[in-house]
Design a protein around this motif. Structure first.
Motif, PDB file in Angstrom:
ATOM      1  N   GLY A   1      47.433 -57.434  68.172  1.00  0.00           N
ATOM      2  CA  GLY A   1      46.891 -58.369  69.248  1.00  0.00           C
ATOM      3  C   GLY A   1      47.316 -57.890  70.788  1.00  0.00           C
ATOM      4  O   GLY A   1      46.375 -57.658  71.612  1.00  0.00           O
ATOM      5  N   SER A   2      48.585 -57.715  70.776  1.00  0.00           N
ATOM      6  CA  SER A   2      48.883 -57.340  72.285  1.00  0.00           C
ATOM      7  C   SER A   2      48.066 -55.874  72.631  1.00  0.00           C
ATOM      8  O   SER A   2      47.617 -55.685  73.702  1.00  0.00           O
ATOM      9  N   ALA A   3      48.154 -54.803  71.646  1.00  0.00           N
ATOM     10  CA  ALA A   3      47.386 -53.776  71.931  1.00  0.00           C
ATOM     11  C   ALA A   3      45.845 -53.865  72.029  1.00  0.00           C
ATOM     12  O   ALA A   3      45.296 -53.337  72.979  1.00  0.00           O
ATOM     13  N   ALA A   4      45.377 -54.810  71.217  1.00  0.00           N
ATOM     14  CA  ALA A   4      44.030 -55.200  71.478  1.00  0.00           C
ATOM     15  C   ALA A   4      43.620 -55.576  72.836  1.00  0.00           C
ATOM     16  O   ALA A   4      42.678 -55.094  73.609  1.00  0.00           O
ATOM     17  N   VAL A   5      44.653 -56.545  73.317  1.00  0.00           N
ATOM     18  CA  VAL A   5      44.256 -57.049  74.723  1.00  0.00           C
ATOM     19  C   VAL A   5      44.134 -55.920  75.793  1.00  0.00           C
ATOM     20  O   VAL A   5      43.481 -55.925  76.614  1.00  0.00           O
ATOM     21  N   THR A   6      45.414 -54.976  75.630  1.00  0.00           N
ATOM     22  CA  THR A   6      45.402 -53.883  76.572  1.00  0.00           C
ATOM     23  C   THR A   6      43.987 -52.997  76.514  1.00  0.00           C
ATOM     24  O   THR A   6      43.736 -52.427  77.638  1.00  0.00           O
ATOM     25  N   TYR A   7      43.575 -52.875  75.366  1.00  0.00           N
ATOM     26  CA  TYR A   7      42.437 -51.934  75.395  1.00  0.00           C
ATOM     27  C   TYR A   7      41.210 -52.635  75.864  1.00  0.00           C
ATOM     28  O   TYR A   7      40.243 -52.185  76.726  1.00  0.00           O
ATOM     29  N   LEU A   8      41.211 -53.998  75.649  1.00  0.00           N
ATOM     30  CA  LEU A   8      40.032 -54.980  75.884  1.00  0.00           C
ATOM     31  C   LEU A   8      39.923 -55.156  77.308  1.00  0.00           C
ATOM     32  O   LEU A   8      38.674 -55.236  78.084  1.00  0.00           O
ATOM     33  N   ILE A   9      41.175 -55.212  78.131  1.00  0.00           N
ATOM     34  CA  ILE A   9      41.092 -55.411  79.578  1.00  0.00           C
ATOM     35  C   ILE A   9      40.845 -54.295  80.521  1.00  0.00           C
ATOM     36  O   ILE A   9      41.037 -54.430  81.730  1.00  0.00           O
ATOM     37  N   GLY A  10      41.127 -52.978  79.561  1.00  0.00           N
ATOM     38  CA  GLY A  10      40.971 -51.634  80.481  1.00  0.00           C
ATOM     39  C   GLY A  10      42.277 -51.426  80.940  1.00  0.00           C
ATOM     40  O   GLY A  10      42.327 -50.859  82.314  1.00  0.00           O
ATOM     41  N   HIS A  11      43.259 -51.694  80.653  1.00  0.00           N
ATOM     42  CA  HIS A  11      44.893 -51.519  81.126  1.00  0.00           C
ATOM     43  C   HIS A  11      44.882 -49.969  81.379  1.00  0.00           C
ATOM     44  O   HIS A  11      44.454 -49.150  80.431  1.00  0.00           O
ATOM     45  N   ASP A  12      45.827 -49.484  82.350  1.00  0.00           N
ATOM     46  CA  ASP A  12      46.036 -47.931  82.177  1.00  0.00           C
ATOM     47  C   ASP A  12      46.382 -47.353  81.133  1.00  0.00           C
ATOM     48  O   ASP A  12      46.139 -46.052  80.970  1.00  0.00           O
TER      49      ASP A  12
ATOM     50  N   ALA B   1      44.973 -43.997  79.797  1.00  0.00           N
ATOM     51  CA  ALA B   1      45.577 -42.631  79.721  1.00  0.00           C
ATOM     52  C   ALA B   1      45.562 -41.945  78.230  1.00  0.00           C
ATOM     53  O   ALA B   1      45.467 -40.929  78.159  1.00  0.00           O
ATOM     54  N   GLN B   2      45.689 -42.923  77.230  1.00  0.00           N
ATOM     55  CA  GLN B   2      46.050 -42.501  75.748  1.00  0.00           C
ATOM     56  C   GLN B   2      44.516 -41.738  75.617  1.00  0.00           C
ATOM     57  O   GLN B   2      44.340 -40.961  74.775  1.00  0.00           O
ATOM     58  N   VAL B   3      43.501 -42.537  75.900  1.00  0.00           N
ATOM     59  CA  VAL B   3      42.010 -42.079  75.449  1.00  0.00           C
ATOM     60  C   VAL B   3      41.665 -40.913  76.172  1.00  0.00           C
ATOM     61  O   VAL B   3      41.181 -39.851  75.550  1.00  0.00           O
ATOM     62  N   ARG B   4      42.083 -40.570  77.367  1.00  0.00           N
ATOM     63  CA  ARG B   4      41.910 -39.460  78.011  1.00  0.00           C
ATOM     64  C   ARG B   4      42.751 -38.149  77.437  1.00  0.00           C
ATOM     65  O   ARG B   4      42.234 -37.111  77.249  1.00  0.00           O
ATOM     66  N   MET B   5      44.236 -38.615  77.230  1.00  0.00           N
ATOM     67  CA  MET B   5      44.752 -37.685  76.562  1.00  0.00           C
ATOM     68  C   MET B   5      44.445 -36.995  75.307  1.00  0.00           C
ATOM     69  O   MET B   5      44.335 -35.977  74.865  1.00  0.00           O
ATOM     70  N   LYS B   6      43.735 -37.668  74.497  1.00  0.00           N
ATOM     71  CA  LYS B   6      43.335 -37.746  73.291  1.00  0.00           C
ATOM     72  C   LYS B   6      41.834 -37.226  73.215  1.00  0.00           C
ATOM     73  O   LYS B   6      41.120 -36.657  72.171  1.00  0.00           O
TER      74      LYS B   6
ATOM     75  N   MET C   1      36.905 -47.375  74.040  1.00  0.00           N
ATOM     76  CA  MET C   1      38.047 -48.357  74.357  1.00  0.00           C
ATOM     77  C   MET C   1      37.580 -49.900  73.863  1.00  0.00           C
ATOM     78  O   MET C   1      38.545 -50.331  73.183  1.00  0.00           O
ATOM     79  N   PRO C   2      36.535 -50.303  74.107  1.00  0.00           N
ATOM     80  CA  PRO C   2      36.194 -51.719  73.550  1.00  0.00           C
ATOM     81  C   PRO C   2      36.272 -51.768  72.113  1.00  0.00           C
ATOM     82  O   PRO C   2      36.686 -52.760  71.423  1.00  0.00           O
ATOM     83  N   MET C   3      35.628 -50.660  71.448  1.00  0.00           N
ATOM     84  CA  MET C   3      35.722 -50.643  69.892  1.00  0.00           C
ATOM     85  C   MET C   3      37.064 -50.667  69.490  1.00  0.00           C
ATOM     86  O   MET C   3      37.170 -51.102  68.390  1.00  0.00           O
TER      87      MET C   3
ATOM     88  N   LEU D   1      41.540 -53.370  66.740  1.00  0.00           N
ATOM     89  CA  LEU D   1      42.634 -54.012  66.753  1.00  0.00           C
ATOM     90  C   LEU D   1      42.822 -55.478  66.726  1.00  0.00           C
ATOM     91  O   LEU D   1      43.602 -56.178  65.936  1.00  0.00           O
ATOM     92  N   ALA D   2      41.987 -56.172  67.311  1.00  0.00           N
ATOM     93  CA  ALA D   2      41.857 -57.590  67.328  1.00  0.00           C
ATOM     94  C   ALA D   2      41.423 -58.121  66.098  1.00  0.00           C
ATOM     95  O   ALA D   2      42.007 -59.253  65.461  1.00  0.00           O
TER      96      ALA D   2
END
Length: 116
Positions: free
Chosen positions: A17-28, A32-37, A44-46, A51-52
């Motif tokens: 749930g915590s990871a889902a929130v960071t992805y859904l709010i667009g945290h930095d 960075a992880q999406v860019r690195m990969k 990101m929203p998907m 995760l949610a």
């Protein structure tokens, strides 16, 4: 066994749930992880939604056991995919991944033992 089942399920749901929130709010950090990969940013929203859904499914598993099993299995598969994404770009920073996949795998195993 019941205490381990409840504890792991709650911890896994909190992590997902915590990871889902960071992805859904667009945290930095997830950006960075999406860019690195080298993944498209529109994923990101998907990823956050998956995760949610996993977190909600784990908690719903208290009432409907098969949902908990399916959610835990889905989260394990999600993090196997994350490992593949890391390795594809040569990333060896896998400490965070290891925490998540270990927690989700343990949750799946304990859920299966507890329920069947």
């Amino acid at each position: 066994m019941f205490a381990a089942y409840v504890t792991l399920t709650v911890v896994a749901a909190f992590l997902a749930g915590s990871a889902a929130v960071t992805y859904l709010i667009g945290h930095d950090y997830p950006k960075a992880q999406v860019r690195m990969k080298r993944l498209p940013m529109w994923w990101m929203p998907m990823l956050g939604s998956v995760l949610a859904a996993g977190a909600i499914g784990l908690l719903a598993g208290f009432a409907v056991p098969i949902l908990g099993v399916l959610a835990a299995a889905g989260l394990v598969l999600y993090f196997v995919g994350a490992l593949i994404a890391h390795l594809r770009v040569g990333s060896r920073d896998l400490v965070g991944w290891a925490v998540f996949v270990t927690t989700m795998t343990a949750t799946l195993v304990v859920t299966l033992i507890h329920r069947w």
